[in-house]
Design an enzyme around this catalytic site. Structure first.
Site, PDB file in Angstrom:
ATOM      1  N   HIS A  19       0.838  -1.204   0.000  1.00 51.58           N
ATOM      2  CA  HIS A  19       0.000   0.000   0.000  1.00 51.58           C
ATOM      3  C   HIS A  19       0.875   1.257   0.000  1.00 51.58           C
ATOM      4  O   HIS A  19       0.611   2.215  -0.730  1.00 51.58           O
ATOM      5  CB  HIS A  19      -0.913  -0.005   1.219  1.00 51.58           C
ATOM      6  CG  HIS A  19      -1.880  -1.140   1.259  1.00 51.58           C
ATOM      7  ND1 HIS A  19      -3.228  -0.975   1.061  1.00 51.58           N
ATOM      8  CD2 HIS A  19      -1.682  -2.468   1.463  1.00 51.58           C
ATOM      9  CE1 HIS A  19      -3.839  -2.156   1.159  1.00 51.58           C
ATOM     10  NE2 HIS A  19      -2.913  -3.069   1.399  1.00 51.58           N
ATOM     11  N   ASP A 123      -6.287   5.008   1.740  1.00 54.60           N
ATOM     12  CA  ASP A 123      -7.136   3.824   1.675  1.00 54.60           C
ATOM     13  C   ASP A 123      -7.498   3.372   3.081  1.00 54.60           C
ATOM     14  O   ASP A 123      -7.949   2.249   3.280  1.00 54.60           O
ATOM     15  CB  ASP A 123      -6.454   2.691   0.893  1.00 54.60           C
ATOM     16  CG  ASP A 123      -5.073   2.343   1.434  1.00 54.60           C
ATOM     17  OD1 ASP A 123      -4.590   3.033   2.341  1.00 54.60           O
ATOM     18  OD2 ASP A 123      -4.472   1.368   0.940  1.00 54.60           O
ATOM     19  N   THR A 143      -5.629   0.595  -3.518  1.00 52.59           N
ATOM     20  CA  THR A 143      -4.393   0.036  -4.069  1.00 52.59           C
ATOM     21  C   THR A 143      -4.534  -1.362  -4.659  1.00 52.59           C
ATOM     22  O   THR A 143      -3.718  -1.734  -5.504  1.00 52.59           O
ATOM     23  CB  THR A 143      -3.274   0.055  -3.024  1.00 52.59           C
ATOM     24  OG1 THR A 143      -3.729  -0.558  -1.824  1.00 52.59           O
ATOM     25  CG2 THR A 143      -2.851   1.481  -2.721  1.00 52.59           C
ATOM     26  N   GLN A 382      12.110  -5.313  -6.900  1.00 52.23           N
ATOM     27  CA  GLN A 382      11.232  -6.144  -7.729  1.00 52.23           C
ATOM     28  C   GLN A 382      10.935  -5.537  -9.089  1.00 52.23           C
ATOM     29  O   GLN A 382      10.896  -6.261 -10.100  1.00 52.23           O
ATOM     30  CB  GLN A 382       9.924  -6.441  -6.995  1.00 52.23           C
ATOM     31  CG  GLN A 382       8.953  -7.270  -7.832  1.00 52.23           C
ATOM     32  CD  GLN A 382       7.831  -7.859  -7.037  1.00 52.23           C
ATOM     33  OE1 GLN A 382       8.023  -8.831  -6.321  1.00 52.23           O
ATOM     34  NE2 GLN A 382       6.644  -7.280  -7.137  1.00 52.23           N
ATOM     35  N   TRP A 400      -1.596  -7.323  -5.657  1.00 48.36           N
ATOM     36  CA  TRP A 400      -1.880  -6.546  -6.859  1.00 48.36           C
ATOM     37  C   TRP A 400      -0.647  -5.830  -7.411  1.00 48.36           C
ATOM     38  O   TRP A 400      -0.432  -5.788  -8.624  1.00 48.36           O
ATOM     39  CB  TRP A 400      -3.007  -5.542  -6.624  1.00 48.36           C
ATOM     40  CG  TRP A 400      -3.371  -4.805  -7.879  1.00 48.36           C
ATOM     41  CD1 TRP A 400      -3.355  -3.465  -8.099  1.00 48.36           C
ATOM     42  CD2 TRP A 400      -3.793  -5.391  -9.130  1.00 48.36           C
ATOM     43  NE1 TRP A 400      -3.736  -3.168  -9.384  1.00 48.36           N
ATOM     44  CE2 TRP A 400      -4.016  -4.345 -10.044  1.00 48.36           C
ATOM     45  CE3 TRP A 400      -4.005  -6.705  -9.557  1.00 48.36           C
ATOM     46  CZ2 TRP A 400      -4.436  -4.558 -11.351  1.00 48.36           C
ATOM     47  CZ3 TRP A 400      -4.421  -6.911 -10.874  1.00 48.36           C
ATOM     48  CH2 TRP A 400      -4.636  -5.849 -11.749  1.00 48.36           C
ATOM     49  N   ASN A 401       0.181  -5.232  -6.555  1.00 51.89           N
ATOM     50  CA  ASN A 401       1.383  -4.594  -7.083  1.00 51.89           C
ATOM     51  C   ASN A 401       2.207  -5.577  -7.891  1.00 51.89           C
ATOM     52  O   ASN A 401       2.673  -5.285  -9.000  1.00 51.89           O
ATOM     53  CB  ASN A 401       2.237  -4.044  -5.933  1.00 51.89           C
ATOM     54  CG  ASN A 401       1.706  -2.739  -5.386  1.00 51.89           C
ATOM     55  OD1 ASN A 401       0.779  -2.158  -5.925  1.00 51.89           O
ATOM     56  ND2 ASN A 401       2.299  -2.276  -4.301  1.00 51.89           N
ATOM     57  N   SER A 402       2.406  -6.776  -7.344  1.00 52.93           N
ATOM     58  CA  SER A 402       3.211  -7.793  -8.030  1.00 52.93           C
ATOM     59  C   SER A 402       2.570  -8.197  -9.348  1.00 52.93           C
ATOM     60  O   SER A 402       3.248  -8.306 -10.386  1.00 52.93           O
ATOM     61  CB  SER A 402       3.375  -9.024  -7.133  1.00 52.93           C
ATOM     62  OG  SER A 402       4.180  -8.735  -6.006  1.00 52.93           O
ATOM     63  N   GLU A 405       2.768  -5.377 -11.981  1.00 55.67           N
ATOM     64  CA  GLU A 405       4.131  -5.248 -12.483  1.00 55.67           C
ATOM     65  C   GLU A 405       4.458  -6.374 -13.461  1.00 55.67           C
ATOM     66  O   GLU A 405       5.149  -6.155 -14.467  1.00 55.67           O
ATOM     67  CB  GLU A 405       5.113  -5.236 -11.312  1.00 55.67           C
ATOM     68  CG  GLU A 405       5.076  -3.948 -10.501  1.00 55.67           C
ATOM     69  CD  GLU A 405       5.775  -4.067  -9.164  1.00 55.67           C
ATOM     70  OE1 GLU A 405       6.460  -5.095  -8.936  1.00 55.67           O
ATOM     71  OE2 GLU A 405       5.642  -3.158  -8.334  1.00 55.67           O
ATOM     72  N   ALA A 420      -6.827 -12.251   1.410  1.00 56.41           N
ATOM     73  CA  ALA A 420      -7.281 -10.903   1.042  1.00 56.41           C
ATOM     74  C   ALA A 420      -7.797 -10.893  -0.395  1.00 56.41           C
ATOM     75  O   ALA A 420      -8.650 -11.711  -0.767  1.00 56.41           O
ATOM     76  CB  ALA A 420      -6.180  -9.880   1.277  1.00 56.41           C
ATOM     77  N   GLN A 422      -6.192 -11.678  -3.087  1.00 54.99           N
ATOM     78  CA  GLN A 422      -5.352 -12.479  -3.980  1.00 54.99           C
ATOM     79  C   GLN A 422      -6.130 -13.549  -4.738  1.00 54.99           C
ATOM     80  O   GLN A 422      -5.798 -13.865  -5.888  1.00 54.99           O
ATOM     81  CB  GLN A 422      -4.213 -13.095  -3.170  1.00 54.99           C
ATOM     82  CG  GLN A 422      -3.276 -12.052  -2.586  1.00 54.99           C
ATOM     83  CD  GLN A 422      -2.480 -12.546  -1.392  1.00 54.99           C
ATOM     84  OE1 GLN A 422      -2.311 -13.750  -1.215  1.00 54.99           O
ATOM     85  NE2 GLN A 422      -2.001 -11.621  -0.565  1.00 54.99           N
TER      86      GLN A 422
END
Length: 506
Positions: A19, A123, A143, A382, A400-402, A405, A420, A422
């Site tokens: 986040h 958030d 996010t 990363q 989500w970030n992963s 990307e 969560a 995922q």
């Protein structure tokens, strides 16, 4: 007519690595490209972690960009090195001490800078409510993915329909989650299963604290926010974004944020005077020291030959899962770059052992094999890793970030969702975007080896098709962030309509 006060956005992301990283990307972009004054608020615990991993200079800020900190409510003796307990952190923020501290920050920053806050970006729903209490626009920066937002918004409906909470614990393992089809959600496929929804619905407790917080947070997002920002792009989640736009306040899709920032720099957009000092070197968000040596190791590998393995900043696998995964990686025949956080290694070692040496937790007979094929580290840069030509696939927990990307860099995924949002992200990656395969409910060495060979192998049709689709999504992501692309245009709208309304008006 006197000119409007300069825009001053106060950010407070939920105090977890993913986040904070996403919020900092947005804050830096608003500051550098639009000249928005920014105050970025960490929790005190996270401020200590950033200072320890990157030095105090990382928190020095720059002209027009300041850092501040508030207590997160966790006891001082809480472990600073590992990820926080999610429930404890949620409950501590909700307990009530946060709001007065946050309001004090807003007042102090106004006095220190001479520029009162003009909006709050968060958030954390209590931060949004605090903003409204002070008469400020409350901007929700969600996010996770758009599909996860829609899934989270359904929690109350699932409760009202009697689907959640589960009747008993057997429904977690007897196929109920797969058999229960949820076909009434706008913008989502009609064959969505209950297992594809956020993990908070997997409870038998009618008074489940986290589920209750999710339901109340979604209501606050709908009613307390003046706008919702999403780190995604329209081509990827268009149907669900269109459906969300009829449910929540105005939506601005501005992702993938790292690529949008890169496109802005490449376009030679002249930064406004307030953003003339580029603080990019000092505004990193990592809570762990990053190992740049892995990039040198990757430079000695063939293109698309390496599997990258990282389960994010919070997930902890069991020692059995880690050993099974190690055997599977070793048996796959492919090189791998594997991130095992120090706190994860300590958990796997039963709370003891040498947390700085992830290999030490593996059986003796496996250690030399792993050393011969893999690079193990406790944390890595990363974004740079996923951009590297040597990376051929990504074994991920589906944060989500992963995932975004990976999509933006054309990297296929092996998906092992843990909690969560995922599960929802995994469903979309495997079924809708078709750039991922799900590892399954457990980690078994033979299955891991088979799937790695299937996705990374140059001969198999499935892996070849996944790579082609992944490259297609990479092209769409790139198109979204260049001048005239959907995310570029939406960012301009965001600046003009939300952060600096009327700035171009006489």
């Amino acid at each position: 007519m006197p000119s409007a006060a300069p825009a001053h956005a106060v950010f407070f992301p939920y105090p977890a690595q993913g986040h904070v990283a996403a919020a900092l990307h947005l804050a830096r972009l608003l500051h550098a490209r639009a000249g928005i004054r920014v105050t970025f608020v960490h929790s005190e615990r996270n401020r200590r972690r950033v200072a320890r991993s990157r030095g105090e200079a990382a928190l020095a800020g720059a002209r027009g960009f300041r850092f501040a900190a508030v207590p997160d409510g966790l006891p001082l003796e809480h472990d600073d090195y590992g990820p926080p307990d999610t429930l404890a952190l949620l409950l501590s923020i909700e307990a009530g001490a946060f709001v007065p501290h946050f309001k004090k920050i807003l007042e102090e920053e106004a006095a220190a800078s001479g520029a009162p806050a003009t909006c709050v970006v968060s958030d954390v729903d209590l931060a949004l409510l605090a903003a409204k209490d002070m008469g400020l626009p409350a901007v929700a920066f969600w996010t996770p993915s758009a599909c996860a937002l829609m899934a989270s918004l359904q929690c109350k409906e699932l409760v009202d329909r009697g689907i959640v909470p589960l009747k008993d614990a057997e429904q977690l393992s007897n196929g109920y989650l797969d058999r229960t089809v949820v076909d009434w959600v706008p913008g989502m496929p009609a064959d969505m299963r209950l297992r594809d929804f956020v993990s908070f619905v997997r409870t038998t407790d009618p008074d489940d604290a986290v589920l209750g917080l999710v339901v109340s947070s979604m209501e606050r997002l709908r009613t307390a926010s003046s706008a919702v920002i999403l780190n995604t792009f329209d081509a990827l989640e268009g149907e669900v974004i269109a459906a969300l736009s009829r449910i929540v306040p105005p939506i601005y899709t501005v992702g993938p944020l790292p690529q949008l920032a890169g496109a802005s720099a490449a376009s030679h957009v002249d930064p406004p005077p307030a953003a003339a000092e580029d603080a990019s070197g000092g505004l990193a968000a990592s809570f762990w020291l990053e190992d740049g040596g892995c990039l040198e190791w990757l430079r000695r590998r063939r293109p698309r030959s390496v599997l990258y393995v990282n389960f994010g900043s919070i997930v902890c696998l069991t020692s059995q899962q880690l050993v099974e995964l190690a055997w599977g990686l070793a048996a796959s025949g492919h090189d791998f770059l594997w991130v095992i956080r120090d706190d994860q290694a300590k958990v796997a070692a039963g709370g003891g052992g040498d947390g700085d040496d992830a290999i030490a937790m593996l059986p003796v007979e496996l250690r030399e094999t792993v050393k011969g094929k893999g690079y193990l580290t406790s944390w890595c840069p990363q974004e740079a890793v996923l951009r590297h030509d040597a990376i051929g696939a990504f074994l991920t927990h589906c944060g989500w970030n992963s995932m975004l990307e990976a999509v933006a860099n054309g990297v296929p995924m092996l998906c092992y969702p843990m909690g969560a949002d995922q599960q929802t992200n995994c469903r979309y990656a495997c079924t809708e975007w078709r750039v991922g395969v799900e590892v399954g409910d457990g980690i078994e060495r033979g299955e891991v080896a088979r799937m790695v060979r299937e996705v990374l192998g140059q001969e198999g049709e499935r892996g070849k098709e996944m790579r082609q689709r992944a490259m297609g999504w990479k092209e769409r992501a790139a198109m979204a962030v260049v001048p005239g692309g959907t995310s570029w245009v939406n960012f301009e709208r965001l600046v003009n309509e939300v952060f600096s309304p009327g700035r171009n008006n006489p």
